[in-house]
Design a protein around this motif. Structure first.
Motif, mmCIF file in Angstrom:
data_model
loop_
_atom_site.group_PDB
_atom_site.id
_atom_site.type_symbol
_atom_site.label_atom_id
_atom_site.label_comp_id
_atom_site.label_asym_id
_atom_site.label_seq_id
_atom_site.Cartn_x
_atom_site.Cartn_y
_atom_site.Cartn_z
ATOM 1 N N VAL A 138 -5.648 9.547 9.189
ATOM 2 C CA VAL A 138 -4.662 9.335 8.136
ATOM 3 C C VAL A 138 -4.738 7.866 7.745
ATOM 4 O O VAL A 138 -4.631 6.978 8.590
ATOM 5 C CB VAL A 138 -3.243 9.719 8.586
ATOM 6 N N VAL A 139 -4.974 7.624 6.463
ATOM 7 C CA VAL A 139 -5.042 6.275 5.914
ATOM 8 C C VAL A 139 -3.693 5.986 5.252
ATOM 9 O O VAL A 139 -3.268 6.712 4.354
ATOM 10 C CB VAL A 139 -6.178 6.137 4.882
ATOM 11 N N PHE A 140 -3.028 4.940 5.731
ATOM 12 C CA PHE A 140 -1.714 4.546 5.234
ATOM 13 C C PHE A 140 -1.860 3.175 4.586
ATOM 14 O O PHE A 140 -2.317 2.227 5.224
ATOM 15 C CB PHE A 140 -0.735 4.490 6.414
ATOM 16 N N VAL A 141 -1.515 3.079 3.291
ATOM 17 C CA VAL A 141 -1.660 1.814 2.557
ATOM 18 C C VAL A 141 -0.335 1.495 1.886
ATOM 19 O O VAL A 141 0.245 2.342 1.207
ATOM 20 C CB VAL A 141 -2.787 1.899 1.505
ATOM 21 N N LYS A 142 0.131 0.259 2.102
ATOM 22 C CA LYS A 142 1.412 -0.158 1.543
ATOM 23 C C LYS A 142 1.250 -1.512 0.871
ATOM 24 O O LYS A 142 0.649 -2.425 1.429
ATOM 25 C CB LYS A 142 2.449 -0.244 2.657
ATOM 26 N N GLN A 143 1.803 -1.643 -0.328
ATOM 27 C CA GLN A 143 1.765 -2.922 -1.031
ATOM 28 C C GLN A 143 2.802 -3.862 -0.437
ATOM 29 O O GLN A 143 3.939 -3.469 -0.171
ATOM 30 C CB GLN A 143 2.033 -2.715 -2.520
ATOM 31 N N ILE A 144 2.391 -5.102 -0.196
ATOM 32 C CA ILE A 144 3.276 -6.121 0.356
ATOM 33 C C ILE A 144 3.561 -7.135 -0.739
ATOM 34 O O ILE A 144 2.642 -7.691 -1.336
ATOM 35 C CB ILE A 144 2.615 -6.831 1.564
ATOM 36 N N ALA A 145 4.833 -7.366 -1.007
ATOM 37 C CA ALA A 145 5.211 -8.340 -2.039
ATOM 38 C C ALA A 145 4.998 -9.754 -1.514
ATOM 39 O O ALA A 145 5.285 -10.045 -0.371
ATOM 40 C CB ALA A 145 6.664 -8.141 -2.443
ATOM 41 N N THR A 146 4.472 -10.614 -2.360
ATOM 42 C CA THR A 146 4.279 -12.010 -1.970
ATOM 43 C C THR A 146 5.080 -12.948 -2.866
ATOM 44 O O THR A 146 5.115 -14.127 -2.630
ATOM 45 C CB THR A 146 2.793 -12.389 -2.037
#
Length: 195
Positions: A138-146
């Protein structure tokens, strides 16, 4: 088209349904604005890797600065946990987060340099979550705010990936199911395949 670009299209000849042609060349100018931050993992739900290809999946991004990527080693019996988590994501996280499926095999952050708005392809290697290049991940990708004031999670995606050498086909009616197992590398039938 490219973002932040002005285009001019000139129509020299255009015949309509009635056989009429434009009287003179016509120019239309339009501008494509900036792109919104966006990313996409190979598939929305599940994908099977090509056995002749690499054990990786593409990640497409534009305007994204940082992503968290996690790989989970999973088994077929983890599918229900995967489905529950996908439902939780789809319902905008209105109730407590369910457990993620499988065992965490890799956790990393990817940084993306500023770009002109073009789509960038990055390869995610699934090797750390596979055994002998086969299995389920399972590939889990989350955008991180900078940027200050931006929501900490703008988007999250989760994909089930299978790496196998066995192809299955089935014929089903009301009384029985007949299944065939064959090699994905050469198409030859496989004997003694266990369920």
């Amino acid at each position: 088209t490219k973002p932040n670009t002005r285009y001019t299209v000139t129509i020299n000849s255009l015949i309509d349904t009635f056989g009429q042609n434009v009287e003179k060349p016509t120019a239309v100018t339009f501008t494509i604005g900036p792109t919104l931050p966006w990313f996409r993992v190979a598939s929305e739900q599940m994908t099977v890797l090509d056995p002749a290809g690499p054990t990786s999946v593409p990640l497409f991004t534009t305007g994204v600065q940082k992503l968290a990527v996690e790989l989970y080693s999973v088994q077929p019996e983890d599918w229900l946990k995967f489905a529950r988590y996908k439902i939780w994501l789809a319902h905008q996280r209105n109730y407590p987060e369910p457990p993620r499926p499988g065992t965490l095999a890799l956790s990393q952050e990817l940084d993306f340099p500023s770009s002109d708005g073009s789509i960038v392809q990055t390869t995610i290697d699934l090797g750390p979550a596979l055994k002998d290049k086969v299995g389920h991940v399972v590939v889990f990708v989350k955008q991180i705010a900078t940027e200050p004031g931006v929501e900490k999670t703008l988007d999250t995606q989760m994909v089930w990936v299978q790496s196998t050498r066995i192809g299955l086909a089935a014929l089903v009616d009301r009384q029985e199911m007949i299944a065939w197992a064959s090699s994905l590398t050469n198409g030859a039938p496989l004997a003694n395949v266990q369920t």
